[in-house]
Design a protein around this motif. Structure first.
Motif, PDB file in Angstrom:
ATOM      1  N   LYS A   1       0.835  -1.201   0.000  1.00 36.03           N
ATOM      2  CA  LYS A   1       0.000   0.000   0.000  1.00 36.03           C
ATOM      3  C   LYS A   1       0.872   1.255   0.000  1.00 36.03           C
ATOM      4  N   MET A   2       1.932   1.267   0.820  1.00 33.78           N
ATOM      5  CA  MET A   2       2.818   2.427   0.855  1.00 33.78           C
ATOM      6  C   MET A   2       3.512   2.613  -0.482  1.00 33.78           C
ATOM      7  N   HIS A   3       3.850   1.518  -1.146  1.00 32.23           N
ATOM      8  CA  HIS A   3       4.475   1.602  -2.464  1.00 32.23           C
ATOM      9  C   HIS A   3       3.506   2.255  -3.457  1.00 32.23           C
ATOM     10  N   GLU A   4       2.244   1.868  -3.426  1.00 35.50           N
ATOM     11  CA  GLU A   4       1.242   2.480  -4.302  1.00 35.50           C
ATOM     12  C   GLU A   4       1.100   3.975  -4.021  1.00 35.50           C
ATOM     13  N   ILE A   5       1.079   4.352  -2.750  1.00 35.04           N
ATOM     14  CA  ILE A   5       0.960   5.764  -2.366  1.00 35.04           C
ATOM     15  C   ILE A   5       2.155   6.550  -2.892  1.00 35.04           C
ATOM     16  N   CYS A   6       3.346   6.014  -2.712  1.00 30.27           N
ATOM     17  CA  CYS A   6       4.552   6.709  -3.174  1.00 30.27           C
ATOM     18  C   CYS A   6       4.588   6.804  -4.699  1.00 30.27           C
ATOM     19  N   LYS A   7       4.220   5.729  -5.389  1.00 30.15           N
ATOM     20  CA  LYS A   7       4.222   5.747  -6.862  1.00 30.15           C
ATOM     21  C   LYS A   7       3.215   6.765  -7.393  1.00 30.15           C
ATOM     22  N   ALA A   8       2.107   6.974  -6.687  1.00 28.28           N
ATOM     23  CA  ALA A   8       1.096   7.936  -7.117  1.00 28.28           C
ATOM     24  C   ALA A   8       1.488   9.379  -6.780  1.00 28.28           C
ATOM     25  N   SER A   9       2.516   9.539  -5.968  1.00 28.11           N
ATOM     26  CA  SER A   9       2.976  10.877  -5.585  1.00 28.11           C
ATOM     27  C   SER A   9       3.915  11.430  -6.664  1.00 28.11           C
ATOM     28  N   ALA A  10       4.368  12.639  -6.428  1.00 28.52           N
ATOM     29  CA  ALA A  10       5.312  13.280  -7.360  1.00 28.52           C
ATOM     30  C   ALA A  10       6.759  12.884  -7.072  1.00 28.52           C
ATOM     31  N   TYR A  11       6.974  12.026  -6.091  1.00 29.27           N
ATOM     32  CA  TYR A  11       8.332  11.685  -5.676  1.00 29.27           C
ATOM     33  C   TYR A  11       8.863  10.466  -6.428  1.00 29.27           C
ATOM     34  N   GLU A  12      10.150  10.512  -6.734  1.00 26.16           N
ATOM     35  CA  GLU A  12      10.805   9.402  -7.435  1.00 26.16           C
ATOM     36  C   GLU A  12      10.731   8.150  -6.567  1.00 26.16           C
ATOM     37  N   THR A  13      10.108   7.109  -7.106  1.00 23.90           N
ATOM     38  CA  THR A  13       9.874   5.882  -6.351  1.00 23.90           C
ATOM     39  C   THR A  13      10.365   4.683  -7.151  1.00 23.90           C
ATOM     40  N   GLY A  14      11.175   3.857  -6.508  1.00 17.88           N
ATOM     41  CA  GLY A  14      11.685   2.645  -7.151  1.00 17.88           C
ATOM     42  C   GLY A  14      10.696   1.501  -7.052  1.00 17.88           C
ATOM     43  N   GLU A  15      11.041   0.413  -7.694  1.00 14.10           N
ATOM     44  CA  GLU A  15      10.191  -0.780  -7.685  1.00 14.10           C
ATOM     45  C   GLU A  15      10.387  -1.570  -6.390  1.00 14.10           C
TER      46      GLU A  15
END
Length: 126
Positions: free
Chosen positions: A84-98
């Motif tokens: 869930k946190m990964h989904e939140i981060c990916k939907a944000s404007a912040y660079e998010t890895g896999e």
């Protein structure tokens, strides 16, 4: 002699963007905000629920962007729901890895980058 780690200092360029990252994307809370206008800097201390170490944000009013040294790697945060946190981060404007796992194992962490370029390793809480 007892010793306790109490804070980690990050020098930042954009106070508002950094506070948004740590308090809205994550659930850090501002413990104190001390302003030193005569010296042209602010100190903001962030608490994470359940943690004993604070993040000290040092905001120098007239500073150029900072260069993060090649010896620094990342900060680590655990979460109860990694996916869930990964989904939140990916939907944000912040660079998010896999999502990744060590040695090809079950995914157990990912990295997200804050506005100043500091990488945060987000790990599954044990």
């Amino acid at each position: 002699m007892n010793q306790v780690l109490v804070e980690i200092c990050l020098r930042i360029k954009d106070l508002d963007a950094t506070l948004d990252f740590y308090t809205n994307l994550f659930d850090f809370e501002v413990a104190s905000h001390r302003k030193f206008p005569e010296d042209k800097f602010d100190l903001v201390y962030l608490n994470s629920p359940g943690a004993t170490v604070q993040i000290e944000l040092t905001y120098n009013y007239d500073s150029e962007p900072y260069t993060i040294g090649n010896g620094f790697s990342h900060l680590g945060v655990t979460v109860s729901d990694l996916e869930k946190m990964h989904e939140i981060c990916k939907a944000s404007a912040y660079e998010t890895g896999e999502l990744r796992g060590l040695s090809g194992g079950t995914p157990s962490y990912f990295f997200v980058t804050d506005p100043d370029g500091y990488r945060i390793e987000v790990k599954r809480a044990k």
